[in-house]
Design a protein around this motif. Structure first.
Motif, PDB file in Angstrom:
ATOM      1  N   UNK A   6       8.736   7.076   5.055  1.00 16.30           N
ATOM      2  CA  UNK A   6       9.680   8.132   5.405  1.00 16.30           C
ATOM      3  C   UNK A   6      10.819   7.579   6.274  1.00 16.30           C
ATOM      4  N   UNK A   7      10.450   6.764   7.257  1.00 10.38           N
ATOM      5  CA  UNK A   7      11.478   6.168   8.122  1.00 10.38           C
ATOM      6  C   UNK A   7      12.389   5.247   7.319  1.00 10.38           C
ATOM      7  N   UNK A   8      11.790   4.466   6.383  1.00  9.07           N
ATOM      8  CA  UNK A   8      12.599   3.560   5.558  1.00  9.07           C
ATOM      9  C   UNK A   8      13.572   4.342   4.683  1.00  9.07           C
ATOM     10  N   UNK A   9      13.074   5.465   4.111  1.00 11.97           N
ATOM     11  CA  UNK A   9      13.949   6.282   3.284  1.00 11.97           C
ATOM     12  C   UNK A   9      15.095   6.877   4.100  1.00 11.97           C
ATOM     13  N   UNK A  10      14.775   7.390   5.294  1.00 10.97           N
ATOM     14  CA  UNK A  10      15.827   7.938   6.150  1.00 10.97           C
ATOM     15  C   UNK A  10      16.834   6.861   6.560  1.00 10.97           C
ATOM     16  N   UNK A  11      16.319   5.645   6.825  1.00 11.20           N
ATOM     17  CA  UNK A  11      17.206   4.544   7.192  1.00 11.20           C
ATOM     18  C   UNK A  11      18.142   4.186   6.048  1.00 11.20           C
ATOM     19  N   UNK A  12      17.566   4.150   4.811  1.00 16.19           N
ATOM     20  CA  UNK A  12      18.403   3.834   3.654  1.00 16.19           C
ATOM     21  C   UNK A  12      19.473   4.891   3.440  1.00 16.19           C
ATOM     22  N   UNK A  13      19.078   6.170   3.549  1.00 13.30           N
ATOM     23  CA  UNK A  13      20.052   7.248   3.391  1.00 13.30           C
ATOM     24  C   UNK A  13      21.138   7.167   4.465  1.00 13.30           C
ATOM     25  N   UNK A  14      20.724   6.865   5.685  1.00 13.86           N
ATOM     26  CA  UNK A  14      21.700   6.748   6.764  1.00 13.86           C
ATOM     27  C   UNK A  14      22.689   5.612   6.529  1.00 13.86           C
ATOM     28  N   UNK A  15      22.146   4.449   6.073  1.00 11.34           N
ATOM     29  CA  UNK A  15      23.028   3.314   5.770  1.00 11.34           C
ATOM     30  C   UNK A  15      24.035   3.670   4.686  1.00 11.34           C
ATOM     31  N   UNK A  35       0.831  -1.221   0.000  1.00 15.23           N
ATOM     32  CA  UNK A  35       0.000   0.000   0.000  1.00 15.23           C
ATOM     33  C   UNK A  35       0.857   1.258   0.000  1.00 15.23           C
ATOM     34  N   UNK A  36       0.355   2.284  -0.713  1.00 18.15           N
ATOM     35  CA  UNK A  36       1.050   3.571  -0.775  1.00 18.15           C
ATOM     36  C   UNK A  36       0.162   4.716  -0.253  1.00 18.15           C
ATOM     37  N   UNK A  37      -0.847   4.413   0.518  1.00 17.59           N
ATOM     38  CA  UNK A  37      -1.750   5.442   1.029  1.00 17.59           C
ATOM     39  C   UNK A  37      -1.053   6.272   2.082  1.00 17.59           C
ATOM     40  N   UNK A  38      -1.692   7.366   2.444  1.00 18.62           N
ATOM     41  CA  UNK A  38      -1.085   8.321   3.371  1.00 18.62           C
ATOM     42  C   UNK A  38      -0.879   7.743   4.763  1.00 18.62           C
ATOM     43  N   UNK A  39      -1.638   6.688   5.115  1.00 19.86           N
ATOM     44  CA  UNK A  39      -1.487   6.147   6.464  1.00 19.86           C
ATOM     45  C   UNK A  39      -0.148   5.425   6.661  1.00 19.86           C
ATOM     46  N   UNK A  40       0.502   5.128   5.532  1.00 16.82           N
ATOM     47  CA  UNK A  40       1.810   4.463   5.616  1.00 16.82           C
ATOM     48  C   UNK A  40       2.988   5.408   5.323  1.00 16.82           C
ATOM     49  N   UNK A  41       2.674   6.719   5.239  1.00 19.37           N
ATOM     50  CA  UNK A  41       3.749   7.631   4.839  1.00 19.37           C
ATOM     51  C   UNK A  41       4.890   7.650   5.853  1.00 19.37           C
ATOM     52  N   UNK A  42       4.558   7.469   7.164  1.00 16.73           N
ATOM     53  CA  UNK A  42       5.633   7.456   8.151  1.00 16.73           C
ATOM     54  C   UNK A  42       6.546   6.241   7.989  1.00 16.73           C
ATOM     55  N   UNK A  43       5.898   5.121   7.589  1.00 23.81           N
ATOM     56  CA  UNK A  43       6.710   3.931   7.365  1.00 23.81           C
ATOM     57  C   UNK A  43       7.684   4.153   6.220  1.00 23.81           C
ATOM     58  N   UNK A  64       8.636  -3.376   5.228  1.00 20.20           N
ATOM     59  CA  UNK A  64       7.590  -4.395   5.308  1.00 20.20           C
ATOM     60  C   UNK A  64       7.103  -4.587   6.741  1.00 20.20           C
ATOM     61  N   UNK A  65       8.046  -4.594   7.697  1.00 25.78           N
ATOM     62  CA  UNK A  65       7.659  -4.749   9.103  1.00 25.78           C
ATOM     63  C   UNK A  65       6.779  -3.592   9.553  1.00 25.78           C
ATOM     64  N   UNK A  66       7.137  -2.361   9.133  1.00 20.52           N
ATOM     65  CA  UNK A  66       6.309  -1.202   9.482  1.00 20.52           C
ATOM     66  C   UNK A  66       4.881  -1.371   8.981  1.00 20.52           C
ATOM     67  N   UNK A  67       4.765  -1.756   7.728  1.00 22.22           N
ATOM     68  CA  UNK A  67       3.429  -1.867   7.137  1.00 22.22           C
ATOM     69  C   UNK A  67       2.616  -2.956   7.818  1.00 22.22           C
TER      70      UNK A  67
END
Length: 581
Positions: A13-22, A3-11, A305-308
């Protein structure tokens, strides 16, 4: 479908920040590692290799300098020159024997009076001031130093490049009468370079002050480059290296970055250059970078996936998951505790192994040193007997002494091995100490007389002194103590072996007038391979096992050993043996 709905935007966003950090951490770690690798190569690896090669060169030059000094101060050479150089065969034989004895490429002498160049095969030439190849002689004649190290082609050896040590020869009034010395081929330096290139994956070569490459391995990729200025990437940097303005630099050749270290070798008037690429050192970090990026992508996908899934689950599911994580953490802690305990056990075992390995190294060092000397003595004396068959008795005696020393060392090592392996069987019987003491003293009477040492026996009545023990092993203990007393007692000293009866014990004391034992040495006196500060007074050898053997055997026999010593006033070893019940 994810799903790409707004209710998962935090998931997301966190995944993107994690990837950038890695990715940021992995890439920055790679560049930090790259900088550290380059810094290590430039500041440590290359200078260390350069120092090792330079040290090897200096070591190889010390011996020929010493040989040349001996030649320059040899009274035969001076007298032969001052007497007019009458017999040319004498100087030829002298130079030939020096060359053979010290394994040099060449040996020579040039007379100032006759300007004759002598070498092991005879007269090589006459020195001429107008000959460019003879400039070295006149430079040596006028220089203030006693010697110089020079690299020249050897006329007597098909013009092979040779390292010459040219030494000034003076008469007894200090006047210059000629130049002498030896020559060494540069092939040894060449072999050294090849070995270091293969071992450390580096390129090593020498250049002169004009930039000409004068020495490099036969398989060097720079064989087609005659000068430093012609190497790709060094065209504009070579002059700074030769002028001493820089010692470290990096340049690109054949598409690869190379790091270079340069140092001046004053003995040869050459520059030693060591260079290497950073590719081999960076390869593990590149591989680690790719693995980290892959892990980052996989981890990010799993986390997303875990977030979702977590958002879609109920709160109870999250609680159960939390409980599972708590149990997992507890198991990890238990595993951590077990690992720490295992690490402690391994560290203890490693310390024991280190101790055993140290004893093994000391044992090997003693065997290699102390067994080699008697063997060399036997071999050398056997060779001498071949040339002096008319009177071989003295040499045979020396061979016998060397054999006895080696046999004594081997027997001591075997005794220690038997004791430590618990192979010693105690065969007790009633003995009288007077006979044991007399037998032991008679064994060392000749040794004591050679050092003018007075060896005396003092004892009480025999009927009060009997005790039960193994006479063979007790005699070994007694022999070691008397031998040690003679070994460390100076000439014209005194040693007294006395027996004394007490109510329940018999005391046997060995007293000497040696240098005594310091308190520090007494603490390590009975250790295996112990080396004390006191040295044998007659040049005798010592393995460091004698007192260790005595202490171990006394413990097996139930005998107490006591040491009393004072620096400058001698030492007394006392054996306290229980009487017969």
């Amino acid at each position: 479908m994810i799903p790409f709905s707004t209710q998962y935007r935090w998931a997301w966003l966190v995944s993107l920040l994690l990837l950038v950090g890695f990715l940021t951490n992995s890439i920055s770690s790679y560049f930090v590692s790259k900088r550290n690798v380059r810094q290590t190569i430039v500041e440590t690896s290359l200078p260390l290799t350069s120092d090792n090669v330079y040290s090897e060169i200096q070591r190889d030059l010390l011996r020929p300098v010493f040989i040349s000094s001996l030649m320059a101060n040899d009274t035969f050479l001076k007298d032969w020159t001052l007497k007019g150089e009458a017999d040319q065969g004498e100087i030829t034989k002298y130079l030939h024997e020096l060359k053979i004895q010290y394994n040099t490429v060449s040996s020579f002498f040039v007379s100032e009076k006759t300007r004759t160049y002598y070498h092991p095969q005879g007269i090589l030439k006459r020195i001429d001031e107008n000959d460019p190849r003879d400039e070295w002689y006149f430079r040596v004649r006028d220089m203030p130093e006693d010697y110089e190290i020079n690299v020249d082609p050897d006329l007597a050896n098909q013009d092979e490049m040779t390292i010459f040590i040219n030494y000034r020869v003076k008469d007894y009034q200090g006047n210059f009468i000629g130049a002498t010395g030896v020559g060494l081929t540069v092939n040894r330096v060449n072999h050294l370079i090849s070995r270091y290139e293969a071992k450390y994956d580096r390129q090593i070569y020498f250049v002169d002050t004009q930039g000409k490459i004068v020495l490099r391995p036969s398989n060097s990729p720079l064989l087609n480059e005659p000068k430093l200025q012609g190497i790709q990437g060094l065209e504009t940097k070579a002059d700074a290296l030769l002028a001493g303005e820089t010692a470290n630099l990096s340049y690109k050749r054949d598409g690869r970055t190379r790091l270079l270290n340069c140092r001046f070798v004053p003995e040869l008037s050459w520059f030693l250059i060591v260079e290497q690429t950073e590719d081999a050192q960076l390869q593990p970090f590149r591989k680690e970078l790719f693995i980290n990026i892959l892990i980052a992508l996989v981890t990010t996908a799993v986390v997303a996936w875990i977030f979702i899934v977590s958002i879609k689950r109920h709160h109870d599911r999250l609680e159960r998951r939390n409980q599972e994580l708590c149990k997992t953490n507890q198991e990890i802690e238990r595993q951590k505790t077990r690992i720490e305990q295992s690490a402690a056990s391994l560290e203890k075992a490693n310390n024991e192994l280190s101790k055993l390995n140290k004893e093994k190294d000391e044992f090997i060092g003693i065997v290699a040193h102390d067994l080699r000397n008697p063997l060399n003595g036997i071999m050398g004396l056997c060779e001498v007997i071949d040339f002096d068959e008319d009177d071989p008795v003295e040499f045979i005696n020396d061979i016998s002494d060397s054999s006895k020393r080696m046999l004594s060392l081997v027997e001591t090592l075997l005794d220690v091995s038997r004791i430590e392996g618990h192979d010693v069987k105690i065969c007790s019987q009633t003995v009288s100490p007077s006979s044991l003491v007399e037998d032991s003293c008679s064994l060392f009477k000749e040794h004591a007389e050679r050092k003018n040492i007075q060896l005396s026996i003092k004892g009480e009545s025999a009927e009060d002194l009997s005790f039960r023990t193994d006479p063979e092993w007790f005699s070994i203990c007694l022999n070691n103590l008397i031998s040690n007393a003679i070994k460390y007692t100076p000439e014209y000293g005194k040693i007294q072996v006395s027996t004394q009866s007490e109510t329940d014990y018999v005391r046997i004391s060995i007293s000497d007038t040696g240098p005594g034992i310091s308190e520090e040495d007494q603490r390590k006196l009975f250790g295996k391979f112990a080396r004390l500060s006191a040295k044998p007074t007659g040049g005798e050898s010592s393995t460091g096992l004698g007192l260790y053997l005595v202490k171990s055997m006394c413990e097996r026999l139930g005998v107490e050993i006591i040491v009393r010593s004072q620096l400058g006033k001698g030492t007394t070893f006392t054996l306290k043996i229980p009487k017969v019940a």
